[in-house]
Design an enzyme around this catalytic site. Structure first.
Site, PDB file in Angstrom:
ATOM      1  N   LYS A   1      25.301  36.061  35.507  1.00  0.00           N
ATOM      2  CA  LYS A   1      25.402  35.952  36.713  1.00  0.00           C
ATOM      3  C   LYS A   1      24.105  35.978  37.745  1.00  0.00           C
ATOM      4  O   LYS A   1      23.883  35.249  38.485  1.00  0.00           O
ATOM      5  CB  LYS A   1      26.237  36.977  37.160  1.00  0.00           C
ATOM      6  CG  LYS A   1      27.671  36.911  36.873  1.00  0.00           C
ATOM      7  CD  LYS A   1      28.729  38.262  36.979  1.00  0.00           C
ATOM      8  CE  LYS A   1      30.051  38.024  36.394  1.00  0.00           C
ATOM      9  NZ  LYS A   1      30.760  39.240  36.540  1.00  0.00           N
TER      10      LYS A   1
ATOM     11  N   GLN B   1      30.260  45.616  37.876  1.00  0.00           N
ATOM     12  CA  GLN B   1      31.059  44.978  36.852  1.00  0.00           C
ATOM     13  C   GLN B   1      31.885  45.849  36.077  1.00  0.00           C
ATOM     14  O   GLN B   1      31.592  47.002  36.051  1.00  0.00           O
ATOM     15  CB  GLN B   1      29.802  44.730  35.824  1.00  0.00           C
ATOM     16  CG  GLN B   1      30.317  43.842  34.404  1.00  0.00           C
ATOM     17  CD  GLN B   1      30.743  42.510  34.666  1.00  0.00           C
ATOM     18  OE1 GLN B   1      30.391  41.832  35.911  1.00  0.00           O
ATOM     19  NE2 GLN B   1      31.680  42.188  33.745  1.00  0.00           N
TER      20      GLN B   1
ATOM     21  N   ASP C   1      33.882  39.840  44.654  1.00  0.00           N
ATOM     22  CA  ASP C   1      34.503  40.034  43.496  1.00  0.00           C
ATOM     23  C   ASP C   1      36.134  39.743  43.820  1.00  0.00           C
ATOM     24  O   ASP C   1      36.837  39.752  42.927  1.00  0.00           O
ATOM     25  CB  ASP C   1      34.285  41.173  42.558  1.00  0.00           C
ATOM     26  CG  ASP C   1      33.973  40.741  41.021  1.00  0.00           C
ATOM     27  OD1 ASP C   1      33.684  39.685  40.653  1.00  0.00           O
ATOM     28  OD2 ASP C   1      33.371  41.676  40.283  1.00  0.00           O
TER      29      ASP C   1
HETATM   30  N1  GUN Z   1      34.626  42.033  33.814  1.00  0.00           N
HETATM   31  C1  GUN Z   1      35.405  41.022  33.519  1.00  0.00           C
HETATM   32  N2  GUN Z   1      35.548  40.121  34.509  1.00  0.00           N
HETATM   33  C2  GUN Z   1      34.980  40.420  35.423  1.00  0.00           C
HETATM   34  C3  GUN Z   1      34.835  40.066  36.945  1.00  0.00           C
HETATM   35  O1  GUN Z   1      35.162  38.741  37.110  1.00  0.00           O
HETATM   36  N3  GUN Z   1      34.256  40.904  37.746  1.00  0.00           N
HETATM   37  C4  GUN Z   1      33.708  42.202  37.391  1.00  0.00           C
HETATM   38  N4  GUN Z   1      33.279  42.753  38.307  1.00  0.00           N
HETATM   39  N5  GUN Z   1      33.902  42.576  36.278  1.00  0.00           N
HETATM   40  C5  GUN Z   1      34.572  41.615  35.426  1.00  0.00           C
END
Ligand code: GUN
Length: 291
Positions: free
Chosen positions: A53, A97, A120
């Site tokens: 990311k 995350q 998110d």
């Molecule tokens: N864990 C798996 N997919 C995601 C996501 O799209 N965002 C976040 N923050 N954690 C994740």
């Protein structure tokens, strides 16, 4: 019949190119979009996702900063970091995350993120708005939004279609169901406790597989000509390759491609779209902040 492939890499690249131009225009006005990532503990998959990311942010010109906290961090310390980022004008988006270690209260941490920076889309208020008729979330969760974007950019209609979502997770299954419903699909959610899954999935014009079971969806689970979106990323042992495993989806690609009309590969389908939508949400947050 052989399905047409939906190329997530190409579609994500088109979005990255659009965002690169948009970010350049924002920078010319003195605005640099900024994303903060928060990673707790040493889950290797999460580390890889967060690194990717940040790398993509750099490629489109978004400022990013990573915050890494030890697995034994306290609830108060995580929430204090989130509050600090809420107050930081250089940061437009905050991504915590998931999953978090068990001792942390995920809902309280996600609730602490300022709604305007919830790129998110996991803040309970944004999720609540997603689940309500006539309300709009400020941001939709990235993987579900990526699924819709893949359909839209491939020119595949959603309204009036029978959509079946296999899986009911907070991150994918439930929110993608809400997005499909908002786009006027007739939505069925099924899961590991549903009876006769193949009979349910065979009804689908649009089948979204997000159950986390390697190659579970077989050819006879799919209606001929259906659109099949595979959200799964599963490791299966493969001694014939150097790293000892390969990545497969929730769909048995080789058999389903003979039945489906459209199909996403794994890797190279939904995966790259998650990051593209995160970047898009971050640019949207920056534009809203400077209005
Ligand atoms: N864990 C798996 N997919 C995601 C996501 O799209 N965002 C976040 N923050 N954690 C994740």
């Amino acid at each position: 019949m052989t399905a047409q492939l939906i190329d997530g890499n190409a579609i994500a690249k088109a979005i990255h190119d659009e965002l690169t131009q948009e970010v350049a225009a924002l920078k010319a006005r003195g605005v640099t979009p900024g994303l903060a990532t928060v990673l707790v503990g040493d889950n290797t998959a999460s580390q890889t996702y967060v690194r990717m990311k940040q790398k993509r942010c750099g490629e489109v010109g978004i400022y990013s900063e990573g915050h890494e906290l030890p697995a034994n961090v306290t609830q108060e310390e995580v929430e204090a970091l989130v509050r600090k980022l809420n107050a930081d004008p250089a940061i437009n988006g905050i991504l915590v995350q998931l999953p978090l270690p068990d001792h942390l209260d995920e809902e309280a941490i996600l609730s602490a993120i300022s709604l305007e920076k919830d790129v998110d889309g996991f803040h309970p208020i944004n999720i609540g708005r997603l689940a309500m008729k006539g309300r709009e979330a400020l941001f939709a969760p990235c993987t579900p939004a990526g699924v819709i974007e893949l359909l839209d950019r491939t020119g595949l209609p959603i309204a009036g279609k029978e959509a079946v979502v296999l899986g009911r997770s907070n991150i994918v299954g439930l929110p993608v169901s809400m997005l499909l419903l908002k786009r006027d699909a007739t939505v069925t959610i099924c899961h590991s406790r549903s009876r006769d899954l193949p009979a349910i999935t065979r009804r689908a014009d649009i089948l979204v597989a997000a159950v986390g079971r390697a190659e579970m969806v077989k050819a006879d689970w799919v209606k001929p000509g259906a659109v099949v979106i595979d959200v799964g990323i599963n490791r299966v042992d493969d001694p014939s390759v150097k790293r000892g495993y390969r990545l497969v989806g929730d769909v048995d690609f080789e058999s389903v491609k003979e039945v489906a009309g459209w199909l996403t590969p794994v890797p190279g389908g939904v995966g790259p779209m998650t990051i593209a939508m995160l970047l898009k949400n971050t640019v949207t947050a920056a534009k809203r902040a400077c209005k």
